[in-house]
Write an enzyme that holds these catalytic residues in place. Structure first.
Site, PDB file in Angstrom:
ATOM      1  CD  GLU A  94      -5.812  74.164  51.304  1.00 54.11           C
ATOM      2  OE1 GLU A  94      -5.182  74.764  50.417  1.00 54.11           O
ATOM      3  OE2 GLU A  94      -6.218  74.698  52.337  1.00 54.11           O
ATOM      4  CB  CYS A 114       7.191  73.715  48.959  1.00 58.71           C
ATOM      5  SG  CYS A 114       7.919  73.985  47.329  1.00 58.71           S
ATOM      6  CB  SER A 205       1.533  74.770  38.591  1.00 57.59           C
ATOM      7  OG  SER A 205       2.147  75.996  38.908  1.00 57.59           O
ATOM      8  CB  SER A 227       5.379  79.785  39.601  1.00 53.97           C
ATOM      9  OG  SER A 227       4.353  78.908  39.940  1.00 53.97           O
ATOM     10  CG  HIS A 229       5.563  84.435  40.612  1.00 54.41           C
ATOM     11  ND1 HIS A 229       4.195  84.563  40.547  1.00 54.41           N
ATOM     12  CD2 HIS A 229       5.796  83.113  40.866  1.00 54.41           C
ATOM     13  CE1 HIS A 229       3.631  83.373  40.761  1.00 54.41           C
ATOM     14  NE2 HIS A 229       4.582  82.485  40.951  1.00 54.41           N
ATOM     15  CB  CYS A 351      -3.772  81.523  46.653  1.00 53.20           C
ATOM     16  SG  CYS A 351      -4.705  82.402  45.442  1.00 53.20           S
TER      17      CYS A 351
HETATM   18  S1  SF4 Z   1       4.929  78.824  45.179  1.00 50.19           S
HETATM   19 FE1  SF4 Z   1       4.993  76.603  44.787  1.00 50.19          FE
HETATM   20  S2  SF4 Z   1       7.194  76.191  44.437  1.00 50.19           S
HETATM   21 FE2  SF4 Z   1       7.111  78.205  45.440  1.00 50.19          FE
HETATM   22  S3  SF4 Z   1       7.326  77.723  47.656  1.00 50.19           S
HETATM   23 FE3  SF4 Z   1       5.103  77.787  47.192  1.00 50.19          FE
HETATM   24  S4  SF4 Z   1       4.536  75.642  46.805  1.00 50.19           S
HETATM   25 FE4  SF4 Z   1       6.793  75.803  46.610  1.00 50.19          FE
END
Ligand code: SF4
Length: 390
Positions: A94, A114, A205, A227, A229, A351
């Site tokens: 996408e 991923c 990112s 990222s 979190h 998202c």
């Molecule tokens: S947030 Fe990013 S790194 Fe984590 S699984 Fe999803 S696409 Fe992969």
């Protein structure tokens, strides 16, 4: 015997010079060719009128300029435009264009699926299919820039108003686990004979692939988002499995090293707000301590992202008052903090969730049927995804 055509979108500036050299052409021809491709959006060699006819004929039999095919193309009422692109073998990725008053941002993908498998990410739940090639990564920018211009009737070439002023590598995939093609694409984004974007307007990112963050700082130090979190290792181990390999202390040290070479003087930390998981006052205070470590603070800002639930996650979104209270603790500590407002989360379109829901490992036909189903169910404005509030 069939000749395999070289896709010129796969070549960075140096490789294009080498390629032209193989054809017996001088380096300046490569620059001309590059401008035709990346500044005029040309895909037909006959259109490249300042190249000798003999060179155009040679290119026509040996090369091509091809981005991934568009499977679907939706524009929401606020102008957000989303393309689903076919990258072969039943995979799709996408690309999303988000227009704002003074800029246009394109969010691009670097992998089909991923492998990092973050707990709150539906893409991760689909597993990893493959790395995208350079042409599939830069092809997203190439396709989007010139398609946006065509739609608005803006001329191609440097005189026409540029539609994409910022790029974020925040779509599907972990860019630093597809390092070489990602960096080649970045270099094309920055090259004056291609898109000429400033390093500050291109953001990568990462979930925290520490050795590759160091490598990126040396090879192409664009703006960096991490990222995060979670505010401590046990929590992050459960949310971002990569943390077990590169825990927070190591990640923070890598951020500090990166800032020595980066064009921006801060890292953007992304923080997905998960109800009763990572959203307490104590977590916020722990984050402040993490990034404001007295001896070694990390210059940063925070982007709080309200979670968009999907069925398999078992997670829910923090309530708005909780998100605001969390943000206030960061702000009171002097950290610039933004809250991303989500829209359309009831349609799994926020998202990148549509990507995880629809794209991976299903056949193109099935994906298209699902897209039609979503449109019927939620109306033509589906694809209205996010807006970022200051
Ligand atoms: S947030 Fe990013 S790194 Fe984590 S699984 Fe999803 S696409 Fe992969």
């Amino acid at each position: 015997m069939m000749t395999v055509l070289t896709n010129l979108l796969d070549l960075d500036p140096a490789q294009l010079i080498a390629y032209c050299g193989e054809l017996g052409e001088k380096p300046f021809r490569a620059k001309q060719l590059q401008r035709w491709i990346h500044q005029f959006g040309a895909s037909n060699f006959d259109a490249m009128t300042d190249l000798a006819k003999s060179l155009r004929d040679k290119l026509a039999t040996r090369a091509m300029i091809a981005a991934p095919a568009v499977i679907s193309d939706h524009t929401s009422t606020d102008g957000t435009r989303k393309w689903l692109l076919d990258v072969g073998q039943g995979n799709a990725v996408e690309t999303v264009f988000i227009p704002e008053e003074n800029r246009g941002t394109l969010c691009i993908s670097t992998q089909a699926g991923c492998a990092v498998n973050c707990r709150f990410c539906s893409t991760g739940k689909q597993g990893f299919s493959r790395n995208l090639t350079v042409s599939e990564i830069i092809g997203q920018l190439w396709m989007a820039e010139f398609e946006l211009r065509r739609t608005k009737g803006i001329e191609a070439g440097p005189k026409g108003e540029r539609q994409i002023t910022n790029v974020v590598m925040m779509g599907m995939g972990e860019p630093l686990l597809n390092f070489e093609p990602t960096v080649t694409a970045l270099k094309l984004m920055l090259d004056d004979n291609a898109y000429g974007l400033s390093r500050r307007r291109v953001t990568l990112s990462t979930s925290g692939v520490v050795p590759m963050m160091d490598k990126l700082s040396q090879e192409c130090p664009v703006a960096l988002a991490v990222s995060l979190h979670a505010s401590n290792d046990p929590l992050r181990d459960g949310l971002v499995p990569l943390n077990k390999k590169h825990p927070l202390a190591e990640l923070m040290a890598a951020c500090r090293r990166y800032l020595e070479f980066a064009p921006r003087d801060f890292i953007t930390f992304e923080y997905c707000m998960l109800h009763e998981v990572n959203d307490s006052d104590a977590h916020a205070r722990e984050l402040v301590a993490l990034v404001q470590n007295h001896a070694n603070p990390v210059s940063c800002k925070f982007n709080l992202i309200p979670f968009n639930p999907f069925p398999e996650s078992g997670l829910t979104r923090s309530h708005n008052p909780r998100i605001k209270a969390f943000a206030q603790i960061l702000i009171d500590a002097g950290i610039v903090t933004t809250i991303r407002k989500t829209r359309g989360d009831d349609i799994d379109a926020a998202c990148g969730q549509l990507a995880g829901e629809v794209q991976d490992r299903t056949r193109v036909q099935e994906r298209m049927e699902k897209m039609t189903e979503y449109q019927k169910k939620f109306g033509k404005n589906f694809g209205r995804i996010v807006e970022v509030s200051a």
